[in-house]
Scaffold this motif. Structure first.
Motif, PDB file in Angstrom:
ATOM      1  N   UNK A   1      -8.871   1.497   0.888  1.00 47.35           N
ATOM      2  CA  UNK A   1     -10.016   1.814   0.030  1.00 47.35           C
ATOM      3  C   UNK A   1     -10.144   0.798  -1.100  1.00 47.35           C
ATOM      4  N   UNK A   2      -9.018   0.465  -1.718  1.00 47.58           N
ATOM      5  CA  UNK A   2      -9.039  -0.535  -2.796  1.00 47.58           C
ATOM      6  C   UNK A   2      -9.509  -1.890  -2.289  1.00 47.58           C
ATOM      7  N   UNK A   3      -9.054  -2.267  -1.100  1.00 49.81           N
ATOM      8  CA  UNK A   3      -9.528  -3.524  -0.510  1.00 49.81           C
ATOM      9  C   UNK A   3     -11.030  -3.464  -0.247  1.00 49.81           C
ATOM     10  N   UNK A   4     -11.472  -2.345   0.309  1.00 45.12           N
ATOM     11  CA  UNK A   4     -12.887  -2.185   0.643  1.00 45.12           C
ATOM     12  C   UNK A   4     -13.804  -2.277  -0.569  1.00 45.12           C
ATOM     13  N   UNK A   5     -13.353  -1.771  -1.695  1.00 44.30           N
ATOM     14  CA  UNK A   5     -14.142  -1.821  -2.927  1.00 44.30           C
ATOM     15  C   UNK A   5     -13.790  -3.024  -3.795  1.00 44.30           C
ATOM     16  N   UNK A   6     -12.895  -3.864  -3.298  1.00 39.91           N
ATOM     17  CA  UNK A   6     -12.452  -5.059  -4.024  1.00 39.91           C
ATOM     18  C   UNK A   6     -11.891  -4.709  -5.415  1.00 39.91           C
ATOM     19  N   UNK A   7     -11.058  -3.671  -5.471  1.00 35.65           N
ATOM     20  CA  UNK A   7     -10.483  -3.247  -6.758  1.00 35.65           C
ATOM     21  C   UNK A   7      -8.953  -3.199  -6.723  1.00 35.65           C
ATOM     22  N   UNK A   8      -8.358  -3.832  -5.731  1.00 33.30           N
ATOM     23  CA  UNK A   8      -6.902  -3.766  -5.599  1.00 33.30           C
ATOM     24  C   UNK A   8      -6.211  -4.288  -6.854  1.00 33.30           C
ATOM     25  N   UNK A   9      -6.678  -5.382  -7.410  1.00 33.57           N
ATOM     26  CA  UNK A   9      -6.040  -5.972  -8.592  1.00 33.57           C
ATOM     27  C   UNK A   9      -6.323  -5.182  -9.870  1.00 33.57           C
ATOM     28  N   UNK A  10      -7.254  -4.232  -9.792  1.00 35.41           N
ATOM     29  CA  UNK A  10      -7.567  -3.396 -10.964  1.00 35.41           C
ATOM     30  C   UNK A  10      -7.053  -1.972 -10.799  1.00 35.41           C
ATOM     31  N   UNK A  11      -6.210  -1.763  -9.791  1.00 38.51           N
ATOM     32  CA  UNK A  11      -5.677  -0.439  -9.491  1.00 38.51           C
ATOM     33  C   UNK A  11      -4.163  -0.470  -9.591  1.00 38.51           C
ATOM     34  N   UNK A  12      -3.602   0.546 -10.220  1.00 41.76           N
ATOM     35  CA  UNK A  12      -2.149   0.674 -10.323  1.00 41.76           C
ATOM     36  C   UNK A  12      -1.741   2.021  -9.753  1.00 41.76           C
ATOM     37  N   UNK A  13      -0.854   1.982  -8.799  1.00 40.32           N
ATOM     38  CA  UNK A  13      -0.344   3.191  -8.167  1.00 40.32           C
ATOM     39  C   UNK A  13       0.799   3.749  -9.001  1.00 40.32           C
ATOM     40  N   UNK A  14       0.744   5.018  -9.318  1.00 39.09           N
ATOM     41  CA  UNK A  14       1.828   5.678 -10.034  1.00 39.09           C
ATOM     42  C   UNK A  14       2.906   6.039  -9.022  1.00 39.09           C
ATOM     43  N   UNK A  15       4.106   5.501  -9.232  1.00 40.49           N
ATOM     44  CA  UNK A  15       5.211   5.704  -8.291  1.00 40.49           C
ATOM     45  C   UNK A  15       6.413   6.286  -9.037  1.00 40.49           C
ATOM     46  N   UNK A  16       6.497   7.605  -9.119  1.00 40.65           N
ATOM     47  CA  UNK A  16       7.614   8.212  -9.846  1.00 40.65           C
ATOM     48  C   UNK A  16       8.954   8.117  -9.125  1.00 40.65           C
ATOM     49  N   UNK A  17       8.923   8.014  -7.803  1.00 39.83           N
ATOM     50  CA  UNK A  17      10.199   8.021  -7.070  1.00 39.83           C
ATOM     51  C   UNK A  17      10.508   6.664  -6.463  1.00 39.83           C
ATOM     52  N   UNK A  18      11.791   6.407  -6.295  1.00 37.15           N
ATOM     53  CA  UNK A  18      12.238   5.170  -5.685  1.00 37.15           C
ATOM     54  C   UNK A  18      11.819   5.038  -4.238  1.00 37.15           C
ATOM     55  N   UNK A  19      11.763   6.155  -3.527  1.00 35.99           N
ATOM     56  CA  UNK A  19      11.379   6.123  -2.117  1.00 35.99           C
ATOM     57  C   UNK A  19       9.955   5.595  -1.956  1.00 35.99           C
ATOM     58  N   UNK A  20       9.055   6.075  -2.784  1.00 33.61           N
ATOM     59  CA  UNK A  20       7.663   5.621  -2.716  1.00 33.61           C
ATOM     60  C   UNK A  20       7.564   4.165  -3.147  1.00 33.61           C
ATOM     61  N   UNK A  21       8.238   3.809  -4.229  1.00 32.15           N
ATOM     62  CA  UNK A  21       8.205   2.427  -4.724  1.00 32.15           C
ATOM     63  C   UNK A  21       8.751   1.457  -3.681  1.00 32.15           C
ATOM     64  N   UNK A  22       9.847   1.811  -3.040  1.00 30.35           N
ATOM     65  CA  UNK A  22      10.438   0.948  -2.007  1.00 30.35           C
ATOM     66  C   UNK A  22       9.461   0.732  -0.856  1.00 30.35           C
ATOM     67  N   UNK A  23       8.782   1.796  -0.467  1.00 28.67           N
ATOM     68  CA  UNK A  23       7.802   1.706   0.623  1.00 28.67           C
ATOM     69  C   UNK A  23       6.657   0.775   0.223  1.00 28.67           C
ATOM     70  N   UNK A  24       6.131   0.964  -0.984  1.00 32.03           N
ATOM     71  CA  UNK A  24       5.017   0.128  -1.454  1.00 32.03           C
ATOM     72  C   UNK A  24       5.460  -1.333  -1.556  1.00 32.03           C
ATOM     73  N   UNK A  25       6.632  -1.576  -2.124  1.00 28.77           N
ATOM     74  CA  UNK A  25       7.118  -2.953  -2.281  1.00 28.77           C
ATOM     75  C   UNK A  25       7.274  -3.656  -0.938  1.00 28.77           C
ATOM     76  N   UNK A  26       7.704  -2.913   0.068  1.00 29.66           N
ATOM     77  CA  UNK A  26       7.939  -3.497   1.390  1.00 29.66           C
ATOM     78  C   UNK A  26       6.630  -3.705   2.162  1.00 29.66           C
ATOM     79  N   UNK A  27       5.811  -2.667   2.183  1.00 29.41           N
ATOM     80  CA  UNK A  27       4.617  -2.692   3.036  1.00 29.41           C
ATOM     81  C   UNK A  27       3.384  -3.291   2.335  1.00 29.41           C
ATOM     82  N   UNK A  28       3.259  -3.116   1.027  1.00 33.55           N
ATOM     83  CA  UNK A  28       2.085  -3.559   0.272  1.00 33.55           C
ATOM     84  C   UNK A  28       2.517  -4.311  -0.986  1.00 33.55           C
ATOM     85  N   UNK A  29       3.156  -5.455  -0.845  1.00 34.15           N
ATOM     86  CA  UNK A  29       3.686  -6.149  -2.025  1.00 34.15           C
ATOM     87  C   UNK A  29       2.621  -6.623  -3.012  1.00 34.15           C
TER      88      UNK A  29
END
Length: 142
Positions: free
Chosen positions: A19-47
């Motif tokens: 969705x962020x890519x589609x609206x061209x807002x990826x660089x203006x969006x910050x995902x809230x990642x409270x847990x390490x599991x979610x952060x690790x997934x994002x870092x690996x799959x969507x750096x």
């Protein structure tokens, strides 16, 4: 803000990313990642997706701040800190905390700030984002 650590987290992250890519807002969006599991997934799959520090990363950041450590050689993977104004006995609402983060290109977001004086103070010391239930009041101040 993705809170679940199961397969629905992967689907939600994929949907948010596309969705962020589609609206061209990826660089203006910050995902809230409270847990390490979610952060690790994002870092690996969507750096290229910006995210907040996890709770344990906030603790590590604060420890580095207290001891004045140089983070230049090992920059964090997160782009933002999501902080309360106060947590237990720690006052995160200090200009020195914000300045230390900015030195390393990290933005500082404060969560659940609803007192008008707190909104004004945090804005004046350089907070990048103030999450509030009083957006109109915050807008008038800022």
């Amino acid at each position: 803000n993705i809170k679940s650590g199961d397969k629905s987290m992967e689907k939600a992250t994929e949907l948010l990313y596309q969705t962020c890519l589609g609206y061209n807002i990826l660089k203006r969006t910050t995902l809230i990642t409270p847990s390490g599991q979610i952060a690790d997934y994002v870092d690996k799959k969507y750096p290229d997706m910006q995210r907040t520090a996890t709770n344990s990363e906030v603790t590590a950041y604060y420890t580095s701040f207290i001891f004045g450590l140089d983070l230049s050689d090992d920059l964090p993977k997160y782009s933002s800190l999501l902080l309360p104004y106060h947590a237990f006995i720690v006052n995160f609402g200090k200009k020195t905390i914000i300045d230390y983060a900015h030195k390393y290109g990290i933005s500082v977001m404060y969560n659940n700030i609803n007192k008008i004086n707190d909104i004004e103070y945090l804005s004046n010391i350089g907070a990048d984002t103030i999450i509030t239930a009083k957006p109109y009041s915050a807008y008038q101040i800022i």
